[in-house]
Design a protein around this motif. Structure first.
Motif, PDB file in Angstrom:
ATOM      1  N   GLU A   7      41.721  50.207  50.472  1.00  0.00           N
ATOM      2  CA  GLU A   7      40.480  49.519  50.122  1.00  0.00           C
ATOM      3  C   GLU A   7      40.679  48.634  48.887  1.00  0.00           C
ATOM      4  O   GLU A   7      40.156  47.523  48.823  1.00  0.00           O
ATOM      5  N   ALA A   8      41.463  49.105  47.931  1.00  0.00           N
ATOM      6  CA  ALA A   8      41.737  48.294  46.738  1.00  0.00           C
ATOM      7  C   ALA A   8      42.481  47.017  47.124  1.00  0.00           C
ATOM      8  O   ALA A   8      42.186  45.932  46.605  1.00  0.00           O
ATOM      9  N   ASN A   9      43.426  47.130  48.051  1.00  0.00           N
ATOM     10  CA  ASN A   9      44.146  45.943  48.525  1.00  0.00           C
ATOM     11  C   ASN A   9      43.211  44.991  49.257  1.00  0.00           C
ATOM     12  O   ASN A   9      43.305  43.770  49.098  1.00  0.00           O
ATOM     13  N   ASN A  10      42.310  45.536  50.060  1.00  0.00           N
ATOM     14  CA  ASN A  10      41.350  44.691  50.769  1.00  0.00           C
ATOM     15  C   ASN A  10      40.419  43.974  49.802  1.00  0.00           C
ATOM     16  O   ASN A  10      40.106  42.798  50.000  1.00  0.00           O
ATOM     17  N   VAL A  11      39.977  44.666  48.769  1.00  0.00           N
ATOM     18  CA  VAL A  11      39.114  44.038  47.764  1.00  0.00           C
ATOM     19  C   VAL A  11      39.851  42.874  47.112  1.00  0.00           C
ATOM     20  O   VAL A  11      39.300  41.771  46.966  1.00  0.00           O
ATOM     21  N   GLN A  12      41.110  43.090  46.745  1.00  0.00           N
ATOM     22  CA  GLN A  12      41.894  42.025  46.110  1.00  0.00           C
ATOM     23  C   GLN A  12      42.103  40.857  47.071  1.00  0.00           C
ATOM     24  O   GLN A  12      41.999  39.703  46.683  1.00  0.00           O
ATOM     25  N   ASP A  13      42.383  41.143  48.347  1.00  0.00           N
ATOM     26  CA  ASP A  13      42.559  40.074  49.325  1.00  0.00           C
ATOM     27  C   ASP A  13      41.271  39.286  49.531  1.00  0.00           C
ATOM     28  O   ASP A  13      41.300  38.065  49.673  1.00  0.00           O
ATOM     29  N   ARG A  14      40.146  39.964  49.553  1.00  0.00           N
ATOM     30  CA  ARG A  14      38.866  39.247  49.679  1.00  0.00           C
ATOM     31  C   ARG A  14      38.650  38.311  48.494  1.00  0.00           C
ATOM     32  O   ARG A  14      38.231  37.162  48.661  1.00  0.00           O
ATOM     33  N   GLU A  15      38.939  38.802  47.299  1.00  0.00           N
ATOM     34  CA  GLU A  15      38.779  37.973  46.094  1.00  0.00           C
ATOM     35  C   GLU A  15      39.754  36.787  46.119  1.00  0.00           C
ATOM     36  O   GLU A  15      39.388  35.670  45.741  1.00  0.00           O
ATOM     37  N   ASP A  16      40.984  37.028  46.567  1.00  0.00           N
ATOM     38  CA  ASP A  16      41.967  35.944  46.681  1.00  0.00           C
ATOM     39  C   ASP A  16      41.494  34.899  47.691  1.00  0.00           C
ATOM     40  O   ASP A  16      41.587  33.696  47.437  1.00  0.00           O
TER      41      ASP A  16
END
Length: 95
Positions: A7-16
């Motif tokens: 989920e942390a990786n997904n959050v970062q990808d969404r922000e990117d």
């Protein structure tokens, strides 16, 4: 990988993804931001980052986003951001 790491990786990808869209196309409507935050699949987010980096217009990005997770064909003149730059900034289709 643990679930919270995913989920942390997904959050970062969404922000990117949102950062790329804002840099390329300006302000992004809230409805599109909500749609991006609804995406849960890591592979889909990664594909959309590539699309956002290469699509010459927001319209083409949105068409690819609507294609869903099964699509991964980012080639041809449709994804030539350099060509769009030469034709007026990349915000409209060929006339």
């Amino acid at each position: 990988m643990f679930m919270f790491e995913d989920e942390a990786n997904n959050v970062q990808d969404r922000e990117d993804l949102l950062a790329i869209l804002k840099m390329r196309f300006g302000e992004i409507p809230p409805k599109i931001i909500e749609s991006i935050y609804d995406i849960k699949e890591y592979d889909t987010l990664e594909r959309l980052i590539l699309v956002a980096s290469n699509a010459p217009s927001l319209k083409i990005f949105l068409e690819e986003m609507e294609a869903g997770s099964g699509s991964f064909k980012i080639l041809g003149e449709r994804f030539n951001p350099v060509e769009a730059t030469h034709q007026g900034g990349g915000t409209s289709e060929k006339e």
